[in-house]
Design an enzyme around this catalytic site. Structure first.
Site, PDB file in Angstrom:
ATOM      1  N   PHE A 214      -1.550  15.838   5.204  1.00 57.01           N
ATOM      2  CA  PHE A 214      -1.882  15.272   3.898  1.00 57.01           C
ATOM      3  C   PHE A 214      -0.689  15.425   2.963  1.00 57.01           C
ATOM      4  CE2 PHE A 214      -3.682  15.147  -0.345  1.00 57.01           C
ATOM      5  CZ  PHE A 214      -4.452  13.998  -0.250  1.00 57.01           C
TER       6      PHE A 214
ATOM      7  N   ASP B 293      -4.095   5.069   6.558  1.00 51.28           N
ATOM      8  CA  ASP B 293      -4.596   6.236   7.287  1.00 51.28           C
ATOM      9  C   ASP B 293      -5.512   5.708   8.399  1.00 51.28           C
ATOM     10  OD1 ASP B 293      -5.997   8.599   7.992  1.00 51.28           O
ATOM     11  OD2 ASP B 293      -5.965   9.395   5.992  1.00 51.28           O
TER      12      ASP B 293
ATOM     13  N   GLU C 179       0.835  -1.213   0.000  1.00 52.42           N
ATOM     14  CA  GLU C 179       0.000   0.000   0.000  1.00 52.42           C
ATOM     15  C   GLU C 179       0.859   1.249   0.000  1.00 52.42           C
ATOM     16  OE1 GLU C 179      -2.619   1.652  -0.207  1.00 52.42           O
ATOM     17  OE2 GLU C 179      -4.390   0.556   0.437  1.00 52.42           O
ATOM     18  N   ASP C 180       0.303   2.343  -0.493  1.00 50.06           N
ATOM     19  CA  ASP C 180       1.005   3.627  -0.418  1.00 50.06           C
ATOM     20  C   ASP C 180       0.933   4.194   0.996  1.00 50.06           C
ATOM     21  OD1 ASP C 180      -1.739   4.127  -0.595  1.00 50.06           O
ATOM     22  OD2 ASP C 180      -1.560   5.706  -2.101  1.00 50.06           O
TER      23      ASP C 180
ATOM     24  N   ARG D 226       1.102  12.404  -8.403  1.00 57.74           N
ATOM     25  CA  ARG D 226       1.677  11.043  -8.330  1.00 57.74           C
ATOM     26  C   ARG D 226       3.069  10.959  -8.938  1.00 57.74           C
ATOM     27  NH1 ARG D 226      -2.583   7.744  -6.803  1.00 57.74           N
ATOM     28  NH2 ARG D 226      -4.613   8.148  -7.727  1.00 57.74           N
TER      29      ARG D 226
HETATM   30  P1  IMP Z   1      -7.690   4.637   4.892  1.00 60.54           P
HETATM   31  O1  IMP Z   1      -8.703   3.700   4.323  1.00 60.54           O
HETATM   32  O2  IMP Z   1      -8.319   5.711   5.725  1.00 60.54           O
HETATM   33  O3  IMP Z   1      -6.564   3.954   5.603  1.00 60.54           O
HETATM   34  O4  IMP Z   1      -7.089   5.450   3.691  1.00 60.54           O
HETATM   35  C1  IMP Z   1      -6.237   4.862   2.830  1.00 60.54           C
HETATM   36  C2  IMP Z   1      -6.222   5.562   1.496  1.00 60.54           C
HETATM   37  O5  IMP Z   1      -6.509   6.966   1.607  1.00 60.54           O
HETATM   38  C3  IMP Z   1      -4.850   5.484   0.903  1.00 60.54           C
HETATM   39  O6  IMP Z   1      -4.661   4.312   0.157  1.00 60.54           O
HETATM   40  C4  IMP Z   1      -4.792   6.751   0.068  1.00 60.54           C
HETATM   41  O7  IMP Z   1      -5.324   6.507  -1.206  1.00 60.54           O
HETATM   42  C5  IMP Z   1      -5.669   7.733   0.786  1.00 60.54           C
HETATM   43  N1  IMP Z   1      -4.891   8.653   1.639  1.00 60.54           N
HETATM   44  C6  IMP Z   1      -4.869   8.722   2.992  1.00 60.54           C
HETATM   45  N2  IMP Z   1      -4.042   9.681   3.421  1.00 60.54           N
HETATM   46  C7  IMP Z   1      -3.504  10.247   2.313  1.00 60.54           C
HETATM   47  C8  IMP Z   1      -2.532  11.306   2.111  1.00 60.54           C
HETATM   48  O8  IMP Z   1      -1.971  11.933   3.025  1.00 60.54           O
HETATM   49  N3  IMP Z   1      -2.250  11.579   0.807  1.00 60.54           N
HETATM   50  C9  IMP Z   1      -2.799  10.924  -0.253  1.00 60.54           C
HETATM   51  N4  IMP Z   1      -3.700   9.942  -0.098  1.00 60.54           N
HETATM   52  C10 IMP Z   1      -4.047   9.600   1.167  1.00 60.54           C
HETATM   53 MG    MG Z   2      -4.383   4.204  -2.034  1.00 63.72          MG
END
Ligand code: IMP
Ligand code: MG
Length: 181
Positions: free
Chosen positions: A157, A108, A104-105, A170
């Site tokens: 962010f 969050d 994963e990137d 990206r």
């Molecule tokens: P989660 O489901 O809340 O863990 O969010 C995960 C997804 O939210 C990641 O795979 C990203 O696509 C996006 N995301 C969360 N934080 C960031 C950020 O700081 N920058 C860019 N994308 C983010």
């Molecule tokens: Mg993502």
């Protein structure tokens, strides 16, 4: 290296230079290598679009036989989590009894990750672990472990190195953080 960039309505400034990202990716790759070098052909599953650069750099640092595939699980539209996650698309490997590492990137809240793991369990893999480039521990709302994490950050962010703000950003090799103005 550009020190500030404009993406849609927001300005971003440099936060983590490419060299530092590379060092963090090398360190996490070494941990993965230690744990998986004796394992029979693990499968790395990158979550599109954000993980493509991390996956590319990570996999080049591994010297054992492995498979790689990308899947898509899109849930994010702006600079905060929508809380709504879609289904898994693009998976055509047989994962039964295989050792899977999700790439994963950024993790969050952990919603996407949890959903992804739930969907993958249906394929009956031997194991599932996750490897993320970034982890936001203060935003994390789940209990499952984040097995491999290259870098921890706060709730800011960020964009660059695969990560986007509404599809922009990206392509940058460094990581940028949104500015207050
Ligand atoms: P989660 O489901 O809340 O863990 O969010 C995960 C997804 O939210 C990641 O795979 C990203 O696509 C996006 N995301 C969360 N934080 C960031 C950020 O700081 N920058 C860019 N994308 C983010
Ligand atoms: Mg993502």
């Amino acid at each position: 290296m550009e020190h500030t960039i404009q993406l849609h309505d927001k300005k971003f400034k440099i936060m983590i230079p490419a060299e530092e990202i590379d060092r963090a990716v090398s360190a996490v790759a070494e941990r993965v290598r230690e744990d998986y070098k004796e394992i029979d052909t693990p499968v790395f599953l990158g979550v599109l679009n954000g993980s493509f650069m991390f996956m590319s750099d990570l996999i080049k640092k591994l010297d054992f036989n492995c498979e790689l595939s990308f899947v898509k699980l899109s849930s994010y539209t702006g600079d905060h989590t929508t809380g709504e996650v879609k289904t898994l698309i693009g998976l055509n490997n047989n994962l039964k009894d295989r050792h899977v590492i999700i790439v994963e990137d950024i993790v969050d809240t952990g919603e996407s990750m949890e959903h992804m793991i739930d969907l993958l369990k249906a394929y009956e893999p031997a194991s599932i672990r996750m490897c993320t480039l970034f982890f936001k521990p203060a935003a994390y709302r789940k209990t499952m472990p984040v097995d491999y994490c290259a870098m921890e950050i706060g709730n800011e962010f960020i964009v660059g190195y695969g990560l986007d703000y509404n599809q922009l950003g990206r392509n940058f090799k460094d990581i940028y953080v949104v500015t207050e103005e």
